[in-house]
Design a protein around this motif. Structure first.
Motif, PDB file in Angstrom:
ATOM      1  N   TYR A 257       0.812  -1.215   0.000  1.00 45.69           N
ATOM      2  CA  TYR A 257       0.000   0.000   0.000  1.00 45.69           C
ATOM      3  C   TYR A 257       0.849   1.270   0.000  1.00 45.69           C
ATOM      4  O   TYR A 257       0.335   2.344  -0.315  1.00 45.69           O
ATOM      5  CB  TYR A 257      -0.950  -0.002   1.209  1.00 45.69           C
ATOM      6  N   GLU A 258       2.109   1.153   0.344  1.00 47.39           N
ATOM      7  CA  GLU A 258       2.963   2.336   0.299  1.00 47.39           C
ATOM      8  C   GLU A 258       3.356   2.652  -1.140  1.00 47.39           C
ATOM      9  O   GLU A 258       3.292   3.803  -1.570  1.00 47.39           O
ATOM     10  CB  GLU A 258       4.208   2.115   1.161  1.00 47.39           C
ATOM     11  N   ARG A 259       3.770   1.625  -1.873  1.00 49.45           N
ATOM     12  CA  ARG A 259       4.160   1.839  -3.267  1.00 49.45           C
ATOM     13  C   ARG A 259       2.950   2.090  -4.150  1.00 49.45           C
ATOM     14  O   ARG A 259       3.001   2.894  -5.088  1.00 49.45           O
ATOM     15  CB  ARG A 259       4.942   0.627  -3.780  1.00 49.45           C
ATOM     16  N   ASN A 260       1.855   1.416  -3.882  1.00 46.02           N
ATOM     17  CA  ASN A 260       0.648   1.535  -4.701  1.00 46.02           C
ATOM     18  C   ASN A 260      -0.372   2.412  -3.987  1.00 46.02           C
ATOM     19  O   ASN A 260      -1.361   1.940  -3.445  1.00 46.02           O
ATOM     20  CB  ASN A 260       0.079   0.143  -4.993  1.00 46.02           C
ATOM     21  N   ASN A 261      -0.101   3.695  -4.004  1.00 41.57           N
ATOM     22  CA  ASN A 261      -0.931   4.671  -3.300  1.00 41.57           C
ATOM     23  C   ASN A 261      -1.300   5.795  -4.266  1.00 41.57           C
ATOM     24  O   ASN A 261      -0.432   6.552  -4.709  1.00 41.57           O
ATOM     25  CB  ASN A 261      -0.160   5.238  -2.106  1.00 41.57           C
ATOM     26  N   PRO A 262      -2.573   5.902  -4.645  1.00 41.44           N
ATOM     27  CA  PRO A 262      -2.944   6.940  -5.614  1.00 41.44           C
ATOM     28  C   PRO A 262      -2.675   8.365  -5.140  1.00 41.44           C
ATOM     29  O   PRO A 262      -2.618   9.279  -5.962  1.00 41.44           O
ATOM     30  CB  PRO A 262      -4.449   6.705  -5.821  1.00 41.44           C
ATOM     31  N   GLU A 263      -2.481   8.544  -3.839  1.00 39.32           N
ATOM     32  CA  GLU A 263      -2.184   9.882  -3.330  1.00 39.32           C
ATOM     33  C   GLU A 263      -0.733  10.295  -3.545  1.00 39.32           C
ATOM     34  O   GLU A 263      -0.425  11.496  -3.548  1.00 39.32           O
ATOM     35  CB  GLU A 263      -2.503   9.955  -1.836  1.00 39.32           C
ATOM     36  N   THR A 264       0.161   9.309  -3.739  1.00 36.91           N
ATOM     37  CA  THR A 264       1.591   9.625  -3.830  1.00 36.91           C
ATOM     38  C   THR A 264       2.283   8.995  -5.028  1.00 36.91           C
ATOM     39  O   THR A 264       3.475   9.235  -5.244  1.00 36.91           O
ATOM     40  CB  THR A 264       2.315   9.142  -2.559  1.00 36.91           C
ATOM     41  N   ASP A 265       1.587   8.203  -5.821  1.00 39.21           N
ATOM     42  CA  ASP A 265       2.210   7.422  -6.891  1.00 39.21           C
ATOM     43  C   ASP A 265       2.691   8.338  -8.019  1.00 39.21           C
ATOM     44  O   ASP A 265       1.900   8.881  -8.789  1.00 39.21           O
ATOM     45  CB  ASP A 265       1.205   6.399  -7.425  1.00 39.21           C
ATOM     46  N   GLY A 266       4.007   8.469  -8.137  1.00 40.42           N
ATOM     47  CA  GLY A 266       4.588   9.355  -9.147  1.00 40.42           C
ATOM     48  C   GLY A 266       4.469   8.830 -10.557  1.00 40.42           C
ATOM     49  O   GLY A 266       4.792   9.550 -11.518  1.00 40.42           O
ATOM     50  N   ARG A 267       4.009   7.588 -10.733  1.00 40.66           N
ATOM     51  CA  ARG A 267       3.839   7.033 -12.082  1.00 40.66           C
ATOM     52  C   ARG A 267       2.547   7.501 -12.731  1.00 40.66           C
ATOM     53  O   ARG A 267       2.367   7.350 -13.947  1.00 40.66           O
ATOM     54  CB  ARG A 267       3.870   5.502 -12.012  1.00 40.66           C
ATOM     55  N   THR A 271      -2.085  12.599  -9.098  1.00 40.30           N
ATOM     56  CA  THR A 271      -2.473  11.862  -7.901  1.00 40.30           C
ATOM     57  C   THR A 271      -3.885  12.260  -7.466  1.00 40.30           C
ATOM     58  O   THR A 271      -4.398  13.325  -7.850  1.00 40.30           O
ATOM     59  CB  THR A 271      -1.478  12.097  -6.760  1.00 40.30           C
ATOM     60  N   TYR A 272      -4.490  11.401  -6.644  1.00 39.53           N
ATOM     61  CA  TYR A 272      -5.848  11.655  -6.160  1.00 39.53           C
ATOM     62  C   TYR A 272      -6.091  10.788  -4.940  1.00 39.53           C
ATOM     63  O   TYR A 272      -5.241   9.975  -4.548  1.00 39.53           O
ATOM     64  CB  TYR A 272      -6.884  11.370  -7.254  1.00 39.53           C
ATOM     65  N   SER A 273      -7.250  10.933  -4.329  1.00 39.02           N
ATOM     66  CA  SER A 273      -7.572  10.169  -3.122  1.00 39.02           C
ATOM     67  C   SER A 273      -9.057   9.860  -3.098  1.00 39.02           C
ATOM     68  O   SER A 273      -9.838  10.379  -3.912  1.00 39.02           O
ATOM     69  CB  SER A 273      -7.185  10.960  -1.868  1.00 39.02           C
ATOM     70  N   VAL A 274      -9.452   9.050  -2.124  1.00 34.53           N
ATOM     71  CA  VAL A 274     -10.858   8.671  -2.015  1.00 34.53           C
ATOM     72  C   VAL A 274     -11.734   9.888  -1.732  1.00 34.53           C
ATOM     73  O   VAL A 274     -12.893   9.946  -2.176  1.00 34.53           O
ATOM     74  CB  VAL A 274     -11.036   7.593  -0.920  1.00 34.53           C
ATOM     75  N   ASN A 275     -11.210  10.877  -1.030  1.00 30.15           N
ATOM     76  CA  ASN A 275     -11.987  12.074  -0.720  1.00 30.15           C
ATOM     77  C   ASN A 275     -11.767  13.207  -1.704  1.00 30.15           C
ATOM     78  O   ASN A 275     -12.426  14.249  -1.615  1.00 30.15           O
ATOM     79  CB  ASN A 275     -11.643  12.549   0.695  1.00 30.15           C
ATOM     80  N   ASN A 276     -10.836  13.023  -2.604  1.00 29.99           N
ATOM     81  CA  ASN A 276     -10.549  14.051  -3.611  1.00 29.99           C
ATOM     82  C   ASN A 276     -10.285  13.348  -4.942  1.00 29.99           C
ATOM     83  O   ASN A 276      -9.137  13.278  -5.405  1.00 29.99           O
ATOM     84  CB  ASN A 276      -9.342  14.887  -3.171  1.00 29.99           C
ATOM     85  N   PRO A 277     -11.353  12.822  -5.565  1.00 32.65           N
ATOM     86  CA  PRO A 277     -11.171  11.908  -6.704  1.00 32.65           C
ATOM     87  C   PRO A 277     -11.005  12.588  -8.065  1.00 32.65           C
ATOM     88  O   PRO A 277     -10.904  11.883  -9.078  1.00 32.65           O
ATOM     89  CB  PRO A 277     -12.475  11.112  -6.672  1.00 32.65           C
ATOM     90  N   GLU A 278     -10.964  13.925  -8.113  1.00 35.59           N
ATOM     91  CA  GLU A 278     -10.913  14.591  -9.412  1.00 35.59           C
ATOM     92  C   GLU A 278      -9.729  14.129 -10.258  1.00 35.59           C
ATOM     93  O   GLU A 278      -9.809  14.047 -11.489  1.00 35.59           O
ATOM     94  CB  GLU A 278     -10.848  16.115  -9.232  1.00 35.59           C
TER      95      GLU A 278
END
Length: 486
Positions: A257-267, A271-278
């Motif tokens: 979950y650290e490497r595969n994190n949509p909030e921080t994934d530089g690939r 980036t986005y999050s569950v509360n900020n999905p734009e």
């Protein structure tokens, strides 16, 4: 109880060497065990393909000679600490400096050497494990070799209280070789060559050796642990598996979950999050642009990232391709495999330009962008021991469409059209029309933006990190030590 010492053996470990999900597990589970206080070390071959950025950081520990019946082979040992875990690389250029990891004519000899070396190097590095955790056929001989040559005979009892766990990642791949290797390479007494031992249709079977002689067996989901007891899934080993059913445990895989994190994934594009999905919508737009698809926010994008082989259910897609493309959807495929499936998706791209993107390759950055930029993820597998792609897709808010088998059944909760509960769309029978119906149901819910938004959030709120699974493994190790002593 003292901290458990674990010697974790795998033929591939991410990020050093990877062909599939085994490498992801071997790269993530030891880190999770380490966080829980275990003293875990990882051992793998020193392949020629390991990136230089890691090779340059390795430290030479020394060498030993590994006995393969009529000759001894050099085995150098290199170590590297990476992300808090110590890795040991077993060096023999004759065996491991090859064009690829597997598929060589002497794979039986190569991984017999690896299995012996896993045991042989322990005194050299000064590590005496309580548990040797083995993974798939490439390490299957270790348990029988431990019993036959090490436990009661070597280094004044050094190996006496070591116990083995053998994990089946995919029962189909077994490592079956001519029985003459018993004498010519492995040096194993013929008393082990019988139907409850290593014998398999007058051959030697490395995976069967692991099943027969390890203290405990695990596989990568609870449903798969039940499925492999029966003929369809058992790959001609179901009898032995049923015999050892009381020692078989299903523990579902996790993901990092650290490497595969949509909030921080530089690939990702953004980036986005569950509360900020734009940012997810931006990832979809950019993915459509880069792959030459029509840029349409309201057209669902279905992603597929897979080896293109029969197991993954692509014959169902082949049957339904025209019918699927009658729906308002786009299809993005990434992977390599059987020529007929590669050609299927190339043909689909030519027939449905700007609606199908066939990427017949492996690209780790594009993979993450497909997980993030797709709306749905399709896995119609014939069988699936665990599956990681559905876990990655949910982590990135992409709704899985899966067949109810193995780990797919254990990890994807069928969506309830009336209550709004669930995390994906499923179908039970291996049937092309049922798969098409699951896709149609997904698109129906996709059209209701409020329902779809809640479903995306439900997916992103799941916890498939390694923490829970690592605790199950740790408890299993403790059970073994209580049962057998240490």
């Amino acid at each position: 109880m003292k901290n458990i010492r674990i010697w974790f053996a795998s033929s591939e470990v991410a990020p050093f060497a990877k062909t599939g999900g085994l490498a992801d597990v071997a790269g993530s589970l030891p880190k999770a065990l380490k966080k829980l206080g275990a003293d875990v070390r990882v051992v793998l071959p020193k392949y020629g393909q390991i990136p230089s950025e890691y090779v340059e950081r390795m430290t030479f520990m020394g060498y030993t000679m590994v006995d393969l019946t009529w000759r001894k082979q050099y085995c150098g040992v290199f170590s590297l600490e990476h992300e808090g875990v110590t890795y040991y690389f077993l060096d023999n250029e004759y065996y491991f400096f090859r064009d690829w990891y597997y598929g060589m004519g002497d794979d039986g000899e190569r991984f017999a050497f690896f299995s012996r070396a896993i045991l042989e190097v322990l005194p050299l590095i000064g590590f005496k494990p309580d548990i040797i955790h083995l993974n798939d056929w490439q390490t299957g001989l270790v348990s029988v070799l431990l019993d036959a040559h090490y436990r009661d005979y070597r280094e004044n009892g050094f190996y006496k209280n070591m116990h083995t766990v053998f994990t089946i990642h995919n029962l189909k791949y077994q490592g079956v070789f001519p029985k003459q290797m018993m004498d010519e390479v492995i040096g194993l007494d013929w008393k082990y060559f019988h139907p409850d031992g290593v014998e398999f249709y007058d051959h030697i079977n490395y995976l069967k050796a692991g099943l027969a002689y390890s203290a405990v067996l695990t596989t990568v989901s609870k449903t798969y642990a039940e499925e492999i007891k029966y003929d369809f899934f058992g790959e001609n080993l179901q009898g032995l598996i049923r015999k050892r059913a009381s020692d078989l445990y299903g523990i579902v895989n996790g993901i990092d979950y650290e490497r595969n994190n949509p909030e921080t994934d530089g690939r990702l594009y953004r980036t986005y999050s569950v509360n900020n999905p734009e940012g997810k919508y931006e990832n979809k737009r950019r993915l459509q642009e880069d792959l030459g698809l029509d840029v349409k926010a309201d057209t669902p994008v279905i992603g597929i990232i897979s080896r293109l082989i029969d197991q993954k259910g692509f014959d169902l897609i082949a049957c339904m391709m025209p019918e699927l493309m009658e729906m308002d959807l786009q299809l993005v495929v990434l992977g390599t495999g059987d020529r007929r499936y590669e050609d299927l998706f190339r043909w689909a791209q030519s027939q449905y330009p700007r609606r199908v993107s066939a990427n017949i390759c492996y690209d780790s950055v594009l993979a993450q962008r497909i997980y993030a930029g797709s709306d749905m993820f399709l896995m119609p597998s014939l069988y699936e021991p665990c599956g990681l792609s559905q876990l990655f897709s949910m982590r990135y808010g992409t709704v899985p469409i899966v067949r109810e088998t193995g780990g797919l059944k254990d990890t994807v909760v069928p969506y309830n059209m009336y209550t709004g509960e669930g995390t994906g769309f499923t179908f039970a029978n291996y049937n092309a029309h049922e798969m098409k119906d699951a896709v149609a149901r997904a698109i129906q819910v996709y059209r209701d933006k409020e329902k779809w938004s809640k479903l995306v959030k439900a997916c992103m709120s799941q916890d498939f990190s390694w923490d829970h699974s690592a605790r199950e493994y740790l408890q299993l190790y403790k059970t073994i030590l209580e049962r057998y002593g240490n």
